[in-house]
Write a protein that holds these residues in place. Structure first.
Motif, short mmCIF file in Angstrom:
data_model
loop_
_atom_site.label_atom_id
_atom_site.label_comp_id
_atom_site.label_asym_id
_atom_site.label_seq_id
_atom_site.Cartn_x
_atom_site.Cartn_y
_atom_site.Cartn_z
N LEU A 40 -5.39 1.54 -5.77
CA LEU A 40 -5.75 1.07 -4.44
C LEU A 40 -7.25 1.29 -4.21
CD1 LEU A 40 -2.82 2.45 -2.24
CD2 LEU A 40 -3.42 0.03 -2.53
N LYS A 41 -7.72 2.46 -4.57
CA LYS A 41 -9.14 2.78 -4.40
C LYS A 41 -10.01 1.84 -5.23
CE LYS A 41 -8.61 7.72 -3.40
NZ LYS A 41 -8.94 9.10 -3.85
N GLY A 71 -6.60 3.52 1.22
CA GLY A 71 -5.89 4.10 0.09
C GLY A 71 -6.18 5.56 -0.13
N TYR A 72 -6.90 6.17 0.77
CA TYR A 72 -7.28 7.58 0.56
C TYR A 72 -6.29 8.53 1.21
CZ TYR A 72 -11.57 5.59 -1.14
OH TYR A 72 -12.47 4.85 -1.87
N ARG A 108 1.18 4.11 -3.02
CA ARG A 108 0.99 5.54 -2.70
C ARG A 108 2.20 6.35 -3.14
NH1 ARG A 108 -0.90 4.92 3.58
NH2 ARG A 108 -3.17 4.77 3.30
N ARG A 156 0.83 -1.21 0.00
CA ARG A 156 0.00 0.00 0.00
C ARG A 156 0.87 1.27 0.00
NH1 ARG A 156 -2.64 -0.82 4.43
NH2 ARG A 156 -4.56 -1.67 3.49
N ASN A 157 1.87 1.28 0.84
CA ASN A 157 2.75 2.45 0.92
C ASN A 157 3.51 2.68 -0.38
OD1 ASN A 157 1.99 3.02 3.55
ND2 ASN A 157 3.68 1.87 4.47
N ASP A 177 0.03 5.79 -7.39
CA ASP A 177 -1.02 4.93 -7.91
C ASP A 177 -2.12 4.65 -6.88
OD1 ASP A 177 -0.14 4.80 -10.47
OD2 ASP A 177 0.77 2.82 -10.33
N ILE A 178 -2.50 5.69 -6.17
CA ILE A 178 -3.58 5.58 -5.20
C ILE A 178 -4.90 5.19 -5.87
CG2 ILE A 178 -5.02 6.89 -3.58
CD1 ILE A 178 -2.55 8.49 -2.82
#
Length: 214
Positions: free
Chosen positions: A205-206, A213-214, A197, A193-194, A201-202
């Protein structure tokens, strides 16, 4: 994998792609994806990878034609990952590898990304954990109204794409029961996830329904 891939985000953005039905000839292909990722990390060029996969039958397929059909999709996916993601695919959990594979499918297929972003993400945000046949039908009908290319696809192509989308969701772990249509959020590794981000590429994730991911 090139030197650029080792330190930077790879490839292109999904928004730069055109709608495509190439997923009808592919599927989740996680085993194949890991094989090719390993070859990239070992420094083989794209041509060398293609030759080795075909000559050694590294996908363990019965027919060479099946290898040649799957390989282009796998190569496209590997081109959009960087060194860190490649290492995660090979050395982290199978669940993390599945998530990265799903991410690369979105990165390389505009229509599938929009399906994830407009249907799956919205459902998970609303805690609507049921994917129905009508959800797929409405999505493709909407895209056909917006795009002449999609509207020109045959019914056979659309049926196949819907089947592939269901298979991708199931094999990634988002769809837990094909019969009932039950879906769930993926448990995404914090390091993955990190990293997504960090490389901007958030959105992906969303699209996977990640509420962190926000």
């Amino acid at each position: 994998m090139t030197t650029k891939h080792r330190g930077e985000r790879g490839g292109y953005m999904t928004k730069e792609l055109e709608y495509s039905a190439t997923l009808t000839g592919a599927s989740f292909l996680l085993y194949e994806f890991k094989k090719v990722t390993s070859l990239y990390l070992n420094g083989l060029s794209e041509n060398e990878i293609k030759e080795k996969v075909i000559e050694k039958n590294l996908f363990d397929y019965k027919y060479p034609s099946s290898i040649k059909r799957a390989l282009p999709s796998v190569m496209r996916r590997v081109k959009v990952i960087d060194y860190q993601l490649a290492e995660m695919i090979l050395h982290e959990s199978i669940e993390t590898a599945k998530t990265i594979n799903l991410y690369t499918i979105m990165k390389t297929d505009k229509l599938f990304f929009e399906f994830m972003d407009e249907v799956i993400k919205d459902k998970l945000q609303l805690s609507d954990f049921l994917l129905e046949k009508k959800d797929l039908n409405m999505f493709f009908e909407s895209k056909a109204e917006q795009d002449t290319k999609v509207s020109g696809w045959t019914e056979k192509t659309l049926i196949k794409l819907k089947q592939v989308y269901i298979k991708l969701l199931f094999e990634s772990g988002i769809l837990t029961d094909k019969k009932s249509g039950t879906i769930k959020r993926l448990l995404i590794d914090e390091d993955l996830r990190n990293h997504l981000r960090h490389i901007g590429d958030i959105a992906y994730l969303k699209a996977m329904g990640d509420d962190e991911g926000y």
